[in-house]
Design a protein around this motif. Sequence first.
Motif, short mmCIF file in Angstrom:
data_model
loop_
_atom_site.label_atom_id
_atom_site.label_comp_id
_atom_site.label_asym_id
_atom_site.label_seq_id
_atom_site.Cartn_x
_atom_site.Cartn_y
_atom_site.Cartn_z
N UNK A 290 124.59 15.14 30.17
CA UNK A 290 125.36 15.93 31.28
C UNK A 290 126.58 15.38 31.63
N UNK A 291 127.44 16.00 31.87
CA UNK A 291 128.91 15.40 32.10
C UNK A 291 129.53 16.16 33.28
N UNK A 292 130.62 15.52 33.99
CA UNK A 292 131.00 16.32 35.08
C UNK A 292 132.39 15.40 35.33
N UNK A 293 133.50 16.26 35.95
CA UNK A 293 134.68 15.76 36.06
C UNK A 293 134.72 15.37 37.73
N UNK B 214 132.09 11.51 34.25
CA UNK B 214 130.90 11.17 34.62
C UNK B 214 130.06 11.47 33.63
N UNK B 215 128.98 10.63 33.22
CA UNK B 215 127.88 10.87 32.46
C UNK B 215 126.67 10.69 32.88
N UNK B 216 125.65 11.53 32.48
CA UNK B 216 124.23 10.97 32.84
C UNK B 216 123.29 11.39 31.59
N UNK B 217 122.37 10.72 31.53
CA UNK B 217 121.58 11.22 30.43
C UNK B 217 120.40 9.99 29.64
N UNK B 218 119.79 10.26 28.80
CA UNK B 218 119.13 9.31 28.07
C UNK B 218 119.48 8.17 27.28
N UNK B 219 120.85 8.38 26.92
CA UNK B 219 121.56 7.27 26.11
C UNK B 219 122.09 6.12 27.00
N UNK B 220 121.85 6.37 28.39
CA UNK B 220 122.70 5.13 29.16
C UNK B 220 121.94 3.83 29.09
N UNK B 221 122.79 2.74 29.23
CA UNK B 221 122.45 1.24 29.19
C UNK B 221 121.41 1.01 30.39
N UNK B 222 120.62 -0.02 30.47
CA UNK B 222 120.06 -0.41 31.50
C UNK B 222 120.80 -1.50 32.42
N UNK B 223 122.15 -1.50 32.25
CA UNK B 223 122.87 -2.45 33.08
C UNK B 223 123.47 -3.53 32.47
N UNK B 224 124.26 -4.31 33.26
CA UNK B 224 124.97 -5.47 32.71
C UNK B 224 123.89 -6.64 32.99
N UNK B 225 123.86 -7.46 31.88
CA UNK B 225 122.98 -8.69 32.08
C UNK B 225 123.41 -9.69 33.16
N UNK B 226 122.66 -9.90 34.23
CA UNK B 226 123.20 -10.68 35.14
C UNK B 226 124.24 -10.35 36.14
N UNK B 227 124.48 -8.89 36.02
CA UNK B 227 125.91 -8.66 36.71
C UNK B 227 125.42 -7.27 37.59
N UNK B 228 124.55 -7.65 38.49
CA UNK B 228 124.25 -6.41 39.49
C UNK B 228 125.68 -5.87 40.24
N UNK B 229 126.60 -6.79 40.43
CA UNK B 229 127.75 -6.23 41.20
C UNK B 229 128.48 -5.35 40.10
N UNK B 230 128.60 -5.64 38.79
CA UNK B 230 129.44 -4.86 38.03
C UNK B 230 128.55 -3.65 37.72
N UNK B 231 127.15 -3.60 37.50
CA UNK B 231 126.57 -2.35 37.35
C UNK B 231 126.76 -1.47 38.60
N UNK B 232 126.47 -2.03 40.02
CA UNK B 232 126.69 -1.17 40.74
C UNK B 232 128.13 -0.23 41.10
N UNK B 233 129.05 -0.98 40.31
CA UNK B 233 130.59 -0.56 40.62
C UNK B 233 130.65 0.72 39.50
N UNK B 234 129.67 1.07 38.81
CA UNK B 234 129.81 2.15 37.69
C UNK B 234 128.70 3.04 38.05
N UNK B 235 127.71 2.67 38.80
CA UNK B 235 126.58 3.84 38.93
C UNK B 235 126.78 4.66 40.37
N UNK B 236 126.52 5.81 40.22
CA UNK B 236 126.48 6.80 41.23
C UNK B 236 125.07 7.45 41.57
#
Length: 465
Positions: free
Chosen positions: A301-304, A323-345
């Motif tokens: 799914x996508x949205x603007x 913005x995108x969501x769905x089954x193809x998304x990664x499981x995050x950045x290795x050892x970088x929860x801060x970077x992951x939090x910045x792109x997750x809604x």
Amino acid sequence: MALLTALSHAPDERPDAIRVAGRAIAGTHLLESASAVADRIRGLDRVAVEATATLETVVGIVGALLADVTVVPVPPDAGPMERAHILRDSAVAAVLDPAGVEADAGGLPVVPVSLRDRSATRHREPADDRPALILYTSGTTGLPKGVLLSRRAIAACLDGLADAWSWTPDDLLVHGLPLFHVHGLVLGVLGPLRLGSRLDHVGRPRPERYAAAGGSLLFGVPTVWSRVCADPAAARALRRARLLVSGSAPLSATVFDGLHALTGHRVVERYGMTETLITVSARADRSRLAGTVGWPLPGVQTRLVDDRLQPVPSDGVAMGELLVRGPTLCDGYLGRPDADAAVRLAGGWFRTGDVATIDPDGRHRIVGRAATDLIKSGGFRIGAGEVEEALLAHPAVREAAVVGVPDDELGQRVTAYVVADGAAEPELIDFVARQLAVHKRPRRIHFLDALPRNALGKVQKSRLG
């Protein structure tokens, strides 16, 4: 279901099932040699692999996936700073060496990969939530971050593309892309091994090699297609193909139209990121327009949204961050929860940082980057901050700012603005090329007395160029 379904369940007996740089192997041989690698590394958590464009690289990666060992591809042209960062940050236990040259492994054990080794071991299929790959991607600041990609996400991406492109075992996929990112590795190698098509990786992606391969499905980045377009004889030979696919950077309308005139094909453009894999694509069964990347893959799914994360209408005119969501998304950045939090809604949405429009019929057009510091050049994503750090490592450089300048062939040209004492342009270009992958070097360097900055001291890149 096995990630590499076709290879695991019905390996292709044809001697040219997989061809890389002129050398071919049957699927049965590939499976047996990969099983021998799996026997040797079983029980390790992660291994790096020298991602040269060779059959041995394919065998090593497949062997690790069979053994439930996460693969960390290392660009073969990575400079010492980049290589050391990847090996250290990923915490790999060993380095697979497909080339047999014992490249710098940072003191880690080196595991050679040979096609002569074979094993009949059948390893148990790992759980689909297990990490398959850690791909390093350049962001807007600092060194590359490791992106965790699960087996489930990769399978969802490839199955979605099989649907969009009518990709079947009858296809012969031809490309010459690097084996350390999504386009060349996930789509270009794991795709055939999951879906059952043959693969001909032609080595360096020269137009005459694409023409001679006789493929039905061809992958390229805009730089490749620009060169094909400039070689009419090679382009006309692609008329017998089924689909031409372009990705990793926007394809210019000039090249799109030129290829249509020469080959009869309207190129399939698709969109994705290392963090999301491919999420949107033009389809084999629908019309294709220059500059558009089609529709979301099944399950995506996508949205603007605007700068305040409020909805933007899908009217084909209004622009917003995709913005995108769905089954193809990664499981995050290795050892970088801060970077992951910045792109997750909330709600599972991922911020791509790209600006797009969506037509009322759902067709997407990527307008540009929300930020200015991610450069797409020749199909590669290059973080300006990484190049700036390499420049600042030179003793003569006091300040550095790197931007992408529009380029007809590369998409964007890496261009640097520096404040330096007594350094010449060729010297600095060569210095960066020795520290990072060669494709990340600046193509031009401009010398300034001072970089333009705002009242807070931040470089104003909009005033450069």
